[in-house]
Design an enzyme around this catalytic site. Structure first.
Site, PDB file in Angstrom:
ATOM      1  N   GLU A   1      46.558  50.461  38.869  1.00 31.09           N
ATOM      2  CA  GLU A   1      45.116  50.263  38.706  1.00 31.09           C
ATOM      3  C   GLU A   1      44.400  50.719  39.977  1.00 31.09           C
ATOM      4  OE1 GLU A   1      42.914  49.035  36.002  1.00 31.09           O
ATOM      5  OE2 GLU A   1      41.799  50.065  37.565  1.00 31.09           O
TER       6      GLU A   1
ATOM      7  N   ASP B   1      40.114  53.732  28.922  1.00 28.12           N
ATOM      8  CA  ASP B   1      38.726  54.174  28.730  1.00 28.12           C
ATOM      9  C   ASP B   1      38.666  55.164  27.573  1.00 28.12           C
ATOM     10  OD1 ASP B   1      37.647  52.755  31.032  1.00 28.12           O
ATOM     11  OD2 ASP B   1      38.855  54.149  32.214  1.00 28.12           O
TER      12      ASP B   1
ATOM     13  N   THR C   1      43.662  40.739  26.456  1.00 29.80           N
ATOM     14  CA  THR C   1      43.143  41.262  27.723  1.00 29.80           C
ATOM     15  C   THR C   1      41.626  41.062  27.768  1.00 29.80           C
ATOM     16  OG1 THR C   1      42.616  43.504  27.010  1.00 29.80           O
ATOM     17  CG2 THR C   1      44.908  43.083  27.636  1.00 29.80           C
ATOM     18  N   ARG C   2      41.083  41.179  28.966  1.00 27.41           N
ATOM     19  CA  ARG C   2      39.648  41.006  29.163  1.00 27.41           C
ATOM     20  C   ARG C   2      38.847  41.958  28.268  1.00 27.41           C
ATOM     21  NH1 ARG C   2      36.949  39.090  34.093  1.00 27.41           N
ATOM     22  NH2 ARG C   2      38.945  38.020  34.204  1.00 27.41           N
ATOM     23  N   TYR C   3      39.280  43.195  28.248  1.00 25.15           N
ATOM     24  CA  TYR C   3      38.557  44.222  27.509  1.00 25.15           C
ATOM     25  C   TYR C   3      38.655  43.956  26.001  1.00 25.15           C
ATOM     26  CZ  TYR C   3      36.683  48.826  26.527  1.00 25.15           C
ATOM     27  OH  TYR C   3      35.893  49.864  26.090  1.00 25.15           O
ATOM     28  N   GLU C   4      39.838  43.548  25.572  1.00 28.26           N
ATOM     29  CA  GLU C   4      40.049  43.241  24.145  1.00 28.26           C
ATOM     30  C   GLU C   4      39.162  42.066  23.713  1.00 28.26           C
ATOM     31  OE1 GLU C   4      43.997  41.869  23.511  1.00 28.26           O
ATOM     32  OE2 GLU C   4      43.879  42.008  21.335  1.00 28.26           O
TER      33      GLU C   4
HETATM   34  C1  LIG Z   1      38.717  49.844  29.756  1.00 29.65           C
HETATM   35  S1  LIG Z   1      39.635  49.260  31.118  1.00 29.65           S
HETATM   36  C2  LIG Z   1      40.889  48.231  30.352  1.00 29.65           C
HETATM   37  C3  LIG Z   1      41.532  47.277  31.340  1.00 29.65           C
HETATM   38  C4  LIG Z   1      42.615  46.363  30.765  1.00 29.65           C
HETATM   39  N1  LIG Z   1      43.770  47.119  30.306  1.00 29.65           N
HETATM   40  C5  LIG Z   1      42.072  45.504  29.655  1.00 29.65           C
HETATM   41  O1  LIG Z   1      42.500  45.693  28.487  1.00 29.65           O
HETATM   42  O2  LIG Z   1      41.233  44.620  29.935  1.00 29.65           O
HETATM   43  C6  LIG Z   1      40.595  50.700  31.588  1.00 29.65           C
HETATM   44  C7  LIG Z   1      41.229  50.567  32.959  1.00 29.65           C
HETATM   45  O3  LIG Z   1      42.051  51.708  33.207  1.00 29.65           O
HETATM   46  C8  LIG Z   1      41.926  52.045  34.579  1.00 29.65           C
HETATM   47  N2  LIG Z   1      42.300  53.462  34.704  1.00 29.65           N
HETATM   48  C9  LIG Z   1      41.590  54.547  34.309  1.00 29.65           C
HETATM   49  N3  LIG Z   1      42.239  55.679  34.597  1.00 29.65           N
HETATM   50  C10 LIG Z   1      43.406  55.308  35.198  1.00 29.65           C
HETATM   51  C11 LIG Z   1      44.489  56.035  35.752  1.00 29.65           C
HETATM   52  N4  LIG Z   1      44.505  57.368  35.737  1.00 29.65           N
HETATM   53  N5  LIG Z   1      45.514  55.337  36.285  1.00 29.65           N
HETATM   54  C12 LIG Z   1      45.506  53.992  36.293  1.00 29.65           C
HETATM   55  N6  LIG Z   1      44.498  53.251  35.788  1.00 29.65           N
HETATM   56  C13 LIG Z   1      43.456  53.896  35.253  1.00 29.65           C
HETATM   57  C14 LIG Z   1      40.467  51.763  34.907  1.00 29.65           C
HETATM   58  O4  LIG Z   1      40.252  51.564  36.291  1.00 29.65           O
HETATM   59  C15 LIG Z   1      40.203  50.501  34.093  1.00 29.65           C
HETATM   60  O5  LIG Z   1      40.431  49.325  34.835  1.00 29.65           O
END
Ligand SMILES: C[S@@+](CC[C@H](N)C(=O)[O-])C[C@H]1O[C@@H](n2cnc3c(N)ncnc32)[C@H](O)[C@@H]1O
Length: 206
Positions: free
Chosen positions: A54, A103, A177-180
């Site tokens: 992360e 994302d 997860t938070r996002y879910e």
């Molecule tokens: C939409 S959030 C989801 C976070 C968590 N998995 C959740 O479900 O709550 C996507 C996460 O992926 C991370 N992220 C994006 N591109 C990444 C990469 N290339 N390597 C590692 N993490 C990455 C972002 O910083 C972000 O925290």
């Protein structure tokens, strides 16, 4: 607690082996956000070493506080782009990989930024052991379709789903997860895809 990847991108595998100790499995979570799923898996499976990736510094600091408060000893952190770690890990070294709610980059002109892509699936399948699980989740129907298309067209991946419950229901060992949580509260439904790394030709059991 940082994964021993040097600036040139090389992994100090002696150090990783030292961290792994006698733990028989290595799991990786890409984009752990605040780390709730990573922590729950680490607590549920103390014999597994988990590496969380992360680059978002607030997420890393939340995870560090949780680890300290709960005295968790089987998590390492890669606080950078996951692709650096995927390139550094040895071939066929990972038993499970989680990519949960990446994302979605919904605009068409941004689709190339989605984590799921042929080059990234090449990186992922290189480090997965034969039969290892690649678990993906999204609340974005177009990203679910995109992922299925890329996975089903990748020579090293199969999708052993048999019925709709295999993609509509959360897996049994899941932690929300938070996002879910936010997506569900907004009335969106989620898709859970569990892929399997095919056996390498001529080398079953690697
Ligand atoms: C939409 S959030 C989801 C976070 C968590 N998995 C959740 O479900 O709550 C996507 C996460 O992926 C991370 N992220 C994006 N591109 C990444 C990469 N290339 N390597 C590692 N993490 C990455 C972002 O910083 C972000 O925290």
């Amino acid at each position: 607690m940082r994964v021993p990847v040097t600036e040139s991108g090389a992994l100090d595998s002696d150090k990783l082996v030292e961290f792994c100790g006698t733990r028989p499995e290595l799991w990786v979570e890409i984009g752990f956000g605040q780390g709730e799923h990573l922590v729950a898996q680490a607590e549920r499976c103390p014999n597994v070493l988990l590496i969380g990736c992360e680059p978002y510094v607030n997420g890393v600091s939340t995870l560090l506080r949780t680890i300290e408060a709960n005295a968790i000893g089987n998590i390492l952190i890669h606080d950078d782009d996951a692709r650096i770690l995927l390139e550094a890990l040895p071939e066929a070294s990972v038993d499970r990989l989680f990519l949960l709610f990446p994302d979605p980059w919904p605009k068409k002109r941004h689709h190339k930024r989605r984590f799921i892509s042929k080059p990234n699936l090449d990186l992922v399948t290189r480090i997965l052991k034969n039969g290892a699980e690649l678990r993906f989740a999204t609340d974005h129907p177009d990203y679910a379709r995109w992922t299925l298309w890329h996975a089903l067209n990748h020579e090293a991946i199969e999708w052993p789903a048999e019925s709709p419950a295999d993609w509509t229901d959360r897996p049994g060992d899941w932690t929300i997860t938070r996002y879910e949580e936010k997506a569900l509260a907004a009335g969106q439904s989620c898709t859970y895809l569990s892929f399997r790394r095919r056996d390498r030709p001529g080398s079953p059991g690697v």
